[in-house]
Design an enzyme around this catalytic site. Structure first.
Site, PDB file in Angstrom:
ATOM      1  N   LYS A 146       0.841  -1.196   0.000  1.00  0.00           N
ATOM      2  CA  LYS A 146       0.000   0.000   0.000  1.00  0.00           C
ATOM      3  C   LYS A 146       0.876   1.245   0.000  1.00  0.00           C
ATOM      4  O   LYS A 146       1.984   1.163   0.524  1.00  0.00           O
ATOM      5  CB  LYS A 146      -0.953   0.038   1.195  1.00  0.00           C
ATOM      6  CG  LYS A 146      -0.384  -0.310   2.571  1.00  0.00           C
ATOM      7  CD  LYS A 146       0.754   0.407   3.155  1.00  0.00           C
ATOM      8  CE  LYS A 146       0.747   1.859   3.449  1.00  0.00           C
ATOM      9  NZ  LYS A 146       2.005   2.350   4.039  1.00  0.00           N
ATOM     10  N   TYR A 235      -3.512   4.069   6.174  1.00  0.00           N
ATOM     11  CA  TYR A 235      -4.088   3.266   7.273  1.00  0.00           C
ATOM     12  C   TYR A 235      -5.360   3.919   7.809  1.00  0.00           C
ATOM     13  O   TYR A 235      -6.361   3.258   8.058  1.00  0.00           O
ATOM     14  CB  TYR A 235      -3.100   3.124   8.433  1.00  0.00           C
ATOM     15  CG  TYR A 235      -1.892   2.293   8.147  1.00  0.00           C
ATOM     16  CD1 TYR A 235      -1.972   0.905   8.075  1.00  0.00           C
ATOM     17  CD2 TYR A 235      -0.663   2.890   7.962  1.00  0.00           C
ATOM     18  CE1 TYR A 235      -0.849   0.146   7.819  1.00  0.00           C
ATOM     19  CE2 TYR A 235       0.466   2.145   7.706  1.00  0.00           C
ATOM     20  CZ  TYR A 235       0.372   0.767   7.634  1.00  0.00           C
ATOM     21  OH  TYR A 235       1.481   0.025   7.373  1.00  0.00           O
TER      22      TYR A 235
HETATM   23  P1  NDP Z   1      12.548   1.197   2.175  1.00  0.00           P
HETATM   24  O1  NDP Z   1      13.034   2.531   1.749  1.00  0.00           O
HETATM   25  O2  NDP Z   1      13.070   0.626   3.424  1.00  0.00           O
HETATM   26  O3  NDP Z   1      12.854   0.132   1.017  1.00  0.00           O
HETATM   27  C1  NDP Z   1      12.439   0.319  -0.290  1.00  0.00           C
HETATM   28  C2  NDP Z   1      13.327  -0.539  -1.205  1.00  0.00           C
HETATM   29  O4  NDP Z   1      12.885  -0.335  -2.542  1.00  0.00           O
HETATM   30  C3  NDP Z   1      14.791  -0.179  -1.205  1.00  0.00           C
HETATM   31  O5  NDP Z   1      15.528  -0.786  -0.182  1.00  0.00           O
HETATM   32  C4  NDP Z   1      15.229  -0.647  -2.558  1.00  0.00           C
HETATM   33  O6  NDP Z   1      15.510  -2.040  -2.522  1.00  0.00           O
HETATM   34  C5  NDP Z   1      14.002  -0.480  -3.427  1.00  0.00           C
HETATM   35  N1  NDP Z   1      14.114   0.698  -4.300  1.00  0.00           N
HETATM   36  C6  NDP Z   1      14.037   0.662  -5.644  1.00  0.00           C
HETATM   37  N2  NDP Z   1      14.195   1.894  -6.150  1.00  0.00           N
HETATM   38  C7  NDP Z   1      14.371   2.733  -5.121  1.00  0.00           C
HETATM   39  C8  NDP Z   1      14.587   4.137  -5.035  1.00  0.00           C
HETATM   40  N3  NDP Z   1      14.611   4.921  -6.117  1.00  0.00           N
HETATM   41  N4  NDP Z   1      14.740   4.674  -3.819  1.00  0.00           N
HETATM   42  C9  NDP Z   1      14.670   3.915  -2.720  1.00  0.00           C
HETATM   43  N5  NDP Z   1      14.473   2.570  -2.752  1.00  0.00           N
HETATM   44  C10 NDP Z   1      14.329   1.981  -3.945  1.00  0.00           C
HETATM   45  O7  NDP Z   1      10.966   1.259   2.189  1.00  0.00           O
HETATM   46  P2  NDP Z   1       9.971   0.292   2.985  1.00  0.00           P
HETATM   47  O8  NDP Z   1      10.450  -1.090   2.884  1.00  0.00           O
HETATM   48  O9  NDP Z   1       9.711   0.836   4.338  1.00  0.00           O
HETATM   49  O10 NDP Z   1       8.619   0.497   2.133  1.00  0.00           O
HETATM   50  C11 NDP Z   1       8.430  -0.150   0.896  1.00  0.00           C
HETATM   51  C12 NDP Z   1       6.945  -0.215   0.576  1.00  0.00           C
HETATM   52  O11 NDP Z   1       6.300  -0.958   1.588  1.00  0.00           O
HETATM   53  C13 NDP Z   1       6.229   1.132   0.523  1.00  0.00           C
HETATM   54  O12 NDP Z   1       5.263   1.107  -0.481  1.00  0.00           O
HETATM   55  C14 NDP Z   1       5.556   1.244   1.870  1.00  0.00           C
HETATM   56  O13 NDP Z   1       4.374   2.030   1.838  1.00  0.00           O
HETATM   57  C15 NDP Z   1       5.235  -0.199   2.159  1.00  0.00           C
HETATM   58  N6  NDP Z   1       5.205  -0.493   3.603  1.00  0.00           N
HETATM   59  C16 NDP Z   1       4.118  -1.134   4.094  1.00  0.00           C
HETATM   60  C17 NDP Z   1       4.025  -1.436   5.424  1.00  0.00           C
HETATM   61  C18 NDP Z   1       2.840  -2.178   5.924  1.00  0.00           C
HETATM   62  O14 NDP Z   1       2.693  -2.306   7.143  1.00  0.00           O
HETATM   63  N7  NDP Z   1       2.000  -2.715   5.065  1.00  0.00           N
HETATM   64  C19 NDP Z   1       5.085  -1.037   6.368  1.00  0.00           C
HETATM   65  C20 NDP Z   1       6.218  -0.424   5.740  1.00  0.00           C
HETATM   66  C21 NDP Z   1       6.256  -0.152   4.410  1.00  0.00           C
HETATM   67  P3  NDP Z   1      16.725  -2.645  -3.361  1.00  0.00           P
HETATM   68  O15 NDP Z   1      17.931  -1.926  -2.879  1.00  0.00           O
HETATM   69  O16 NDP Z   1      16.686  -4.064  -3.022  1.00  0.00           O
HETATM   70  O17 NDP Z   1      16.420  -2.353  -4.799  1.00  0.00           O
END
Ligand code: NDP
Length: 380
Positions: A146, A235
């Site tokens: 989401k 949320y």
């Molecule tokens: P993070 O910033 O921790 O991780 C995002 C990952 O996306 C990065 O580590 C990277 O992985 C990849 N990525 C690809 N392109 C980019 C870019 N341009 N900039 C940054 N990261 C990039 O985010 P979250 O894991 O916290 O959130 C990811 C998604 O999950 C969001 O949509 C958020 O809303 C959702 N979320 C949902 C939650 C829930 O409870 N349902 C809780 C937390 C987040 P890599 O290096 O492997 O490419």
């Protein structure tokens, strides 16, 4: 490379006081994305769904991958990442073969990999739609975090692409799989305290004080779908809809910026009031500047609430006649992914399909339009 600059110490102390630490996006705790160890799974079922995680950030690392290890009907089979340095640790921790490791550039090759039936997109929000379309075109079921996309038109394009490719689309609204939340959803149908008159839904946390404005994380950048509303606001919005059991017909929204250097083109705090056709209203708020974690329904003959309502565990319900409920679920994300895997295995609709994400985005579009215009908007 993917900037996320936060003071873990500052955040966790504030959040511990507010009792919402577990609700934070994992990345916002300033954690590194190294795989975490969880208990070894039981023997894998023959029909277990192989899942590739797309984007190995905080949520994938600390919630989804451990959840996949605990799940009974799906398992972590592959990874898609733009960070080659993350690959060895993930391969080692989860036993992922080279053949199941992809970058964003060669991700479409996943079409030829029978070990992977579903991909789970956990990247910044602007990448959800393009990656979902590629996954659907590769013939893979799509699980997506989401908000599913940046606006309702993008979300609908995802629904259409998955339908055209005959694959499932499930959105990661983990709370809709969670027992205490499901109890509230049942109360919306059964109305044990009479008609619902007023809902309060508030989700937020205080963070980002230590961010370098020249090097902002994606959650503060408009082009990536940053801002409180896209993040925690979803949320509150989704909760207002499932607690009322209705679709809002109008919205009035107002945004506040307390730290203008930090929040430029994205909202820091959003207040929004949803109006329902039967006269009920939902007063909602979300913020990156204030800790909030409350969902409450005031009814004709009493009230009930969940607080916290959107943490990873410890959800607690109370009612005006003294009932307390706090059903435990061992791991929300494992439950969610097992439900979604079973929907694939049994060819039934997922509990939270793409259409549910689109319904939120339709309201979200109206919230942003209302905040921009400074006036009430009818939701089409
Ligand atoms: P993070 O910033 O921790 O991780 C995002 C990952 O996306 C990065 O580590 C990277 O992985 C990849 N990525 C690809 N392109 C980019 C870019 N341009 N900039 C940054 N990261 C990039 O985010 P979250 O894991 O916290 O959130 C990811 C998604 O999950 C969001 O949509 C958020 O809303 C959702 N979320 C949902 C939650 C829930 O409870 N349902 C809780 C937390 C987040 P890599 O290096 O492997 O490419």
């Amino acid at each position: 490379m993917h900037p996320l600059r936060l003071s873990r110490r500052h955040l966790l102390s504030t959040l511990a006081a507010a009792g919402i630490g577990a609700a934070l996006p994992a990345g916002a705790k300033g954690t590194t994305a190294a795989p975490v160890s969880t208990p070894a799974p039981g023997p894998r079922r023959k029909d277990s769904i192989g899942v590739a995680l797309v984007g190995l950030g905080g949520y994938a690392t600390h919630q989804l991958a451990p959840g996949l290890r605990l799940a009974a009907h799906c398992h972590l089979a592959g990874i898609v990442t733009g960070s080659p340095e993350k690959i060895p640790a993930w391969q080692q921790e989860y036993g992922i073969p080279d053949a199941n490791v992809y970058g964003y550039d060669d991700f479409d090759r996943i079409a030829d990999n029978p070990a992977i039936q579903a991909v789970y997109i956990a990247t910044p929000n602007d990448l959800h739609k393009p990656l979902a379309l590629r996954a659907a075109n590769a013939g893979k079921h799509v699980w997506c975090e989401k908000p599913m996309a940046m606006d309702a038109a993008e979300g609908q394009a995802m629904v259409d692409a998955c339908r055209a490719n005959r694959v499932q689309l499930a959105i990661g609204y983990r709370l809709q799989h969670e027992p205490n939340t499901r109890r509230l959803m049942a109360m919306a149908r059964e109305l044990p305290y009479g008609r619902i008159l007023r809902i309060r839904a508030e989700a937020g946390f205080h963070a980002y004080d230590d961010v370098d404005p020249a090097n902002k994380p994606w959650r503060l950048l408009p082009q990536h779908g940053g801002g409180a509303m896209y993040d925690m606001g979803v949320y509150a919005l989704n909760a207002a809809r499932y607690t009322s059991g209705q679709e809002p017909v109008a919205v009035s929204a107002r945004q506040e910026i307390w730290r203008p250097g930090l929040f430029d083109g994205v909202d820091e705090t959003m207040h929004f009031t949803l109006e329902f056709a039967d006269g009920a209203v939902a007063e909602c708020a979300t913020s990156f500047g204030r800790n909030m974690n409350l969902l409450r329904a005031d009814c004709e003959r009493g009230w009930y609430e969940l607080s916290p309502f959107q943490s990873y565990d410890g959800l607690k319900g109370r009612t005006s006649d003294g009932q307390v409920f706090a059903d435990a679920v061992p791991h929300q994300q494992a439950r969610q992914m097992d439900d979604d895997a079973l929907a694939i295995i049994n060819s039934t609709a997922p509990l939270v399909p793409g259409e549910e994400g689109v319904r939120d985005l339709r309201v979200l579009d109206a919230i942003f339009a209302s905040a921009r215009a400074g006036s009430r908007r009818i939701i089409l």
